[in-house]
Enzyme design. Sequence first.
Site: not given
Length: 284
Positions: A53, A97, A120
Site C-alpha cells: 500500500k 491494518q 477503509d
Amino acid sequence: MAIILDGKTTARTWRHETQQRVAQLASNAKIIPGLAVVLVGHDPASELYVRMKARQAEKVGIHSVIRRLPETATQDELLAVIAALNNDLTIDGILVQLPLPAQIDEAAVLLAVAPAKDVDGFHPYNLGQLWSGRGELVPATAAGIMKLLQHYQIDVAGKNAVVLGRSLIVGRPIAGLLLAADATVTIVHSHSQQVPTLTRNADIVIAALGQANYVTADFIKPGAIIVDVGTNRVNGKLIGDVDYAAVAPIAGYITPVPGGVGPMTVAALLSQTTDLAEKRAQRG
C-alpha cells in the site's frame, strides 16, 4: 470460455487517473494527499500488505506514513496514535491494518478513527451511509469490485446477485453497493441452506468465504459473472474461493486469482484517499 476481468490492468488505469488528480491537487491547491497506515505487531501478511500500500501510494504521489506499534501494545497506546492522526491536518485517510492482537478491542479501535478520515470505510457511520445508499467512504475491496464491473460495462441493475460471505470487510459492503445499484441481492453465510441452488439462479456470484475452490462448476449457470475475492494459501500457491479451471469454461466473466480483485482493492484505497484530499482543498 469466460472473459477475464483483468484487475491488474484495470487497476493500473485507475491508479494513473488518481496520479493525475494528485498532481492537479499539488499544482492548484498546494495539497499532497496523506495516507496513514497503523500496524500493530509483525504479522508477515500484514507487513506485506502495508508495504504494498505504501509503495503504490508513493508511486501516485500520495504521502504515505506508517505508524508501527509492537505486538504488546496496549489499546490505550493504539488509541493515542489514532487520536494524533485524527488531529494531523496533513493526513487525509487513516487505515488500521487488521487483524489486531487479542488484547485490543477491534470494534473500539475502528470506532476511534474519525469518520471523515476512515478511508477503509469500516466506521459504523460510513457503513450506515453505505446501506442508506449515500456511501462515499466504503471498504476498498467492495469499491474495487464495483469499479471493475463498471470498467467492463457490466450493468448490475436488475440482475440477481449472490454474495458468499457476510463479513464487514467484503460481504456486507459489496451487498450494500450492489443493492444501491439496483441488483437483487442474496447474502449466503454459514447457516444458509441449499447454497448451490441459490448460486445457480444468480447472474452474479461474489465469492468471499475464504474457502479454497468452494465454488465449483455445478454452483453456477452458464454465462454468469463470477467475482472471486478469495486468497487462500494451498501448498504455497494462492488459490481463490472459485475452482477457476472448472468454472471458467462455463462463466461469462470471471476474475483470476491473483490479478483480479486484489489490485483493485489497493487502487480503491488510493482513489478514496485522493477524494478526501480534494475535500480538504474545497474547505480551504
